[in-house]
Design a protein around this motif. Structure first.
Motif, PDB file in Angstrom:
ATOM      1  N   LEU A 442       0.894  -1.256  -0.137  1.00  0.00           N
ATOM      2  CA  LEU A 442      -0.010  -0.098   0.016  1.00  0.00           C
ATOM      3  C   LEU A 442       0.849   1.314   0.092  1.00  0.00           C
ATOM      4  O   LEU A 442       0.494   2.207  -0.678  1.00  0.00           O
ATOM      5  CB  LEU A 442      -0.897  -0.041   1.045  1.00  0.00           C
ATOM      6  N   GLU A 443       1.892   1.188   0.731  1.00  0.00           N
ATOM      7  CA  GLU A 443       2.803   2.554   0.537  1.00  0.00           C
ATOM      8  C   GLU A 443       3.189   2.929  -0.605  1.00  0.00           C
ATOM      9  O   GLU A 443       3.094   3.959  -1.209  1.00  0.00           O
ATOM     10  CB  GLU A 443       3.976   2.391   1.625  1.00  0.00           C
ATOM     11  N   GLU A 444       3.692   1.774  -1.592  1.00  0.00           N
ATOM     12  CA  GLU A 444       4.024   2.066  -2.888  1.00  0.00           C
ATOM     13  C   GLU A 444       2.855   2.526  -3.840  1.00  0.00           C
ATOM     14  O   GLU A 444       3.139   3.426  -4.528  1.00  0.00           O
ATOM     15  CB  GLU A 444       4.832   0.806  -3.313  1.00  0.00           C
ATOM     16  N   ALA A 445       1.750   1.823  -3.462  1.00  0.00           N
ATOM     17  CA  ALA A 445       0.775   2.073  -4.513  1.00  0.00           C
ATOM     18  C   ALA A 445       0.231   3.528  -4.391  1.00  0.00           C
ATOM     19  O   ALA A 445      -0.455   3.895  -5.066  1.00  0.00           O
ATOM     20  CB  ALA A 445      -0.488   1.064  -3.948  1.00  0.00           C
ATOM     21  N   LEU A 446       0.150   4.018  -3.010  1.00  0.00           N
ATOM     22  CA  LEU A 446      -0.312   5.172  -2.751  1.00  0.00           C
ATOM     23  C   LEU A 446       0.727   6.329  -3.166  1.00  0.00           C
ATOM     24  O   LEU A 446       0.161   7.532  -3.790  1.00  0.00           O
ATOM     25  CB  LEU A 446      -0.464   5.728  -0.901  1.00  0.00           C
ATOM     26  N   ALA A 447       1.942   6.166  -3.396  1.00  0.00           N
ATOM     27  CA  ALA A 447       3.101   6.770  -3.931  1.00  0.00           C
ATOM     28  C   ALA A 447       2.763   6.910  -5.529  1.00  0.00           C
ATOM     29  O   ALA A 447       2.722   8.160  -5.900  1.00  0.00           O
ATOM     30  CB  ALA A 447       4.309   6.442  -3.639  1.00  0.00           C
ATOM     31  N   GLY A 448       2.446   5.762  -6.022  1.00  0.00           N
ATOM     32  CA  GLY A 448       2.008   5.849  -7.489  1.00  0.00           C
ATOM     33  C   GLY A 448       0.827   6.471  -7.619  1.00  0.00           C
ATOM     34  O   GLY A 448       0.685   7.372  -8.537  1.00  0.00           O
ATOM     35  N   ALA A 449      -0.285   6.383  -6.618  1.00  0.00           N
ATOM     36  CA  ALA A 449      -1.629   7.245  -6.762  1.00  0.00           C
ATOM     37  C   ALA A 449      -1.388   8.524  -6.770  1.00  0.00           C
ATOM     38  O   ALA A 449      -1.876   9.490  -7.634  1.00  0.00           O
ATOM     39  CB  ALA A 449      -2.481   6.710  -5.786  1.00  0.00           C
ATOM     40  N   ALA A 450      -0.563   9.296  -5.719  1.00  0.00           N
ATOM     41  CA  ALA A 450      -0.298  10.445  -5.799  1.00  0.00           C
ATOM     42  C   ALA A 450       0.264  11.213  -7.462  1.00  0.00           C
ATOM     43  O   ALA A 450       0.159  12.272  -7.659  1.00  0.00           O
ATOM     44  CB  ALA A 450       0.698  11.026  -4.757  1.00  0.00           C
ATOM     45  N   LEU A 451       1.492  10.050  -7.623  1.00  0.00           N
ATOM     46  CA  LEU A 451       1.870  10.646  -9.062  1.00  0.00           C
ATOM     47  C   LEU A 451       0.697  10.923  -9.961  1.00  0.00           C
ATOM     48  O   LEU A 451       0.813  11.865 -10.962  1.00  0.00           O
ATOM     49  CB  LEU A 451       2.939   9.779  -9.391  1.00  0.00           C
ATOM     50  N   ALA A 452      -0.027   9.777  -9.957  1.00  0.00           N
ATOM     51  CA  ALA A 452      -1.188   9.812 -11.274  1.00  0.00           C
ATOM     52  C   ALA A 452      -2.201  10.680 -10.925  1.00  0.00           C
ATOM     53  O   ALA A 452      -2.682  11.349 -11.764  1.00  0.00           O
ATOM     54  CB  ALA A 452      -1.845   8.350 -11.150  1.00  0.00           C
ATOM     55  N   HIS A 453      -2.241  10.943  -9.772  1.00  0.00           N
ATOM     56  CA  HIS A 453      -3.309  12.105  -9.160  1.00  0.00           C
ATOM     57  C   HIS A 453      -2.922  13.586  -9.545  1.00  0.00           C
ATOM     58  O   HIS A 453      -3.809  14.661  -9.704  1.00  0.00           O
ATOM     59  CB  HIS A 453      -3.531  12.144  -7.731  1.00  0.00           C
TER      60      HIS A 453
END
Length: 454
Positions: A442-453
């Motif tokens: 989840l930590e890495e997935a949230l980092a990716g989500a922030a970039l996509a967002h």
């Protein structure tokens, strides 16, 4: 029916409509503000809403206010799903001559009374001592076999719990515990009736728990819970729920259902739960009994609550087994047939469902090194989940999207909680795999989500 809401228990956006559907008229008393997702359902389902959140009564006045409102609304039953309001509501029901947990509710709230009751009944519990001061804690250290666990006698959610491995830790652990309890009170996560008794502590020996001799695969936690109900003094176990391992100091990561233990072992666990609940002498209430697994298929009691397990357990049980526990308890309080299953549900059910707590730590208790934004709608969940699995945020218990994740603090238990995720999967094995994938990714997935967002 008068429903008293305070923090804790199942999601009110789900529980309030279910309770309303089981009674002719539902009145709601708020001791804490409803989470935003529950506001509209409450307005739609309730005949009246009495809001005491701005001027919550003192412990001595609270029961009087509940009794007064119950009489004014001509309530045939008074109910709460909250751990923290349980004692007040139980006493109010007693005064009104209505069904409720009864005097045994105190034994299901105070871990001191609970441990003493079970020990006197010859049930398996860890050795323990009461702690009210540093002197008491030093005496407990001398009389028990370290390491020992210091916990609140009235607490919930592992808040303040500390494992003590050296005598030099005692004074600091006591200060930490009192600070955590103060923080819990500020978050409305403390006992409403007990007053100063909320500072009562207990020290106990660590239970030598293990999954060996119980599970045939790794990944499950070394304790279980039994969900059930007591109706007019008769205990009805409904099902056993598995757990993920905890992280220091015994903070829960989530639960798994249905239980994958062979049916005879589930009945072994359920039978100890029956003995534990019967010893507490409860009237009519939900029950949630936690039990540690030990070597050679031995068991040790952790605790029983005279209410349903919190967070998403009632929703999981309904999804898997088709049993609406909230509606059943509402009917039981009204003197109606609750419609419970004839015996313990041990089968696979319709699907597998689990809850994963959103904490800034991985499955091994290693804190995150970053503080990403919590953006669940932007996460690519398909990269974490197996085909056929699903996931959704439990909005009643989850911080708003865009919130910065706070760092994980050992010994603060559920005060670390940023949210809860409901996972569904075709089988328990897939559910276990996906739960670890979410916790560790989840930590890495949230980092990716922030970039996509952006």
């Amino acid at each position: 029916m008068l429903l008293v809401y305070a923090r804790g228990g199942p999601p009110p956006s789900d529980a309030i409509p279910k309770a309303a559907a089981a009674t002719d008229r539902l009145h709601l008393l708020l001791l804490d503000p409803l989470p935003l997702p529950a506001v509209a359902p409450a307005a739609r389902c309730c005949a009246s809403v009495t809001d005491l959140t701005a001027d919550r009564p003192e412990p001595g006045e609270l029961i009087d206010r509940i009794v007064s409102l119950a009489r004014r609304t001509a309530a045939d039953a008074v109910l709460t799903f909250s751990e923290f309001a349980l004692l007040a509501v139980a006493e109010a029901a007693e005064r009104l001559g209505l069904r409720g947990p009864g005097p045994g509710a105190a034994r299901a709230r105070s871990k001191r009374l609970m441990r003493r009751t079970w020990a006197d009944a010859g049930l398996p519990v860890p050795r323990f001592r009461y702690v009210d001061s540093l002197t008491d804690l030093e005496r407990a250290w001398a009389e028990l076999h370290p390491p020992i666990l210091l916990k609140s006698a009235w607490g919930a959610g592992s808040i303040g719990q500390t494992v003590l491995e050296q005598r030099a830790q005692l004074a600091g652990a006591l200060r930490h515990m009192l600070g955590a309890l103060t923080a819990a009170r500020a978050r409305s996560m403390s006992e409403l009736k007990a007053g100063e008794a909320g500072h009562e502590l207990i020290a106990e020996e660590l239970i030598p728990a293990t999954t060996e001799s119980w599970y045939d695969r790794s990944g499950y936690g070394d304790y279980l819970s039994v969900e059930g109900m007591v109706v007019d003094g008769a205990y009805h176990p409904v099902c056993v729920t598995g757990r993920l391992p905890t992280v220091p100091d015994f903070t829960e990561l989530g639960n798994m259902a249905p239980c994958v233990l062979p049916e005879p072992l589930q009945h072994t666990v359920s039978e100890l739960s029956r003995r534990a609940v019967d010893a507490l002498g409860l009237g009519t209430c939900g029950t949630h009994t936690e039990i540690k697994l030990m070597a050679d298929r031995r068991l040790c009691l952790l605790e029983t609550a005279a209410r349903f397990g919190g967070l998403l357990l009632t929703q999981q049980i309904e999804a898997i087994h088709g049993v609406d526990l909230v509606g059943a308890l509402t009917r039981a309080h009204l003197g109606q047939d609750p419609g419970l299953p004839d015996g313990l549900l041990t089968g696979p059910g319709r699907c597998a469902a689990g809850s994963v707590n959103v904490l800034a730590t991985d499955s091994g208790g290693r804190p995150w090194t970053t503080r990403p934004l919590f953006l669940p709608e932007a996460v690519d969940w398909d990269r974490l989940l197996s085909p056929g699995s699903g996931i959704r945020v439990a909005p009643d218990f989850t911080v708003p999207s865009g919130t910065v994740m706070h760092r994980y603090r050992t010994g603060h238990g559920s005060l670390n909680l940023a949210g809860v995720l409901l996972l569904t999967a075709p089988t328990p094995q897939v559910l276990l795999r996906d739960s670890y994938a979410v916790l560790n990714g989840l930590e890495e997935a949230l980092a990716g989500a922030a970039l996509a967002h952006g």
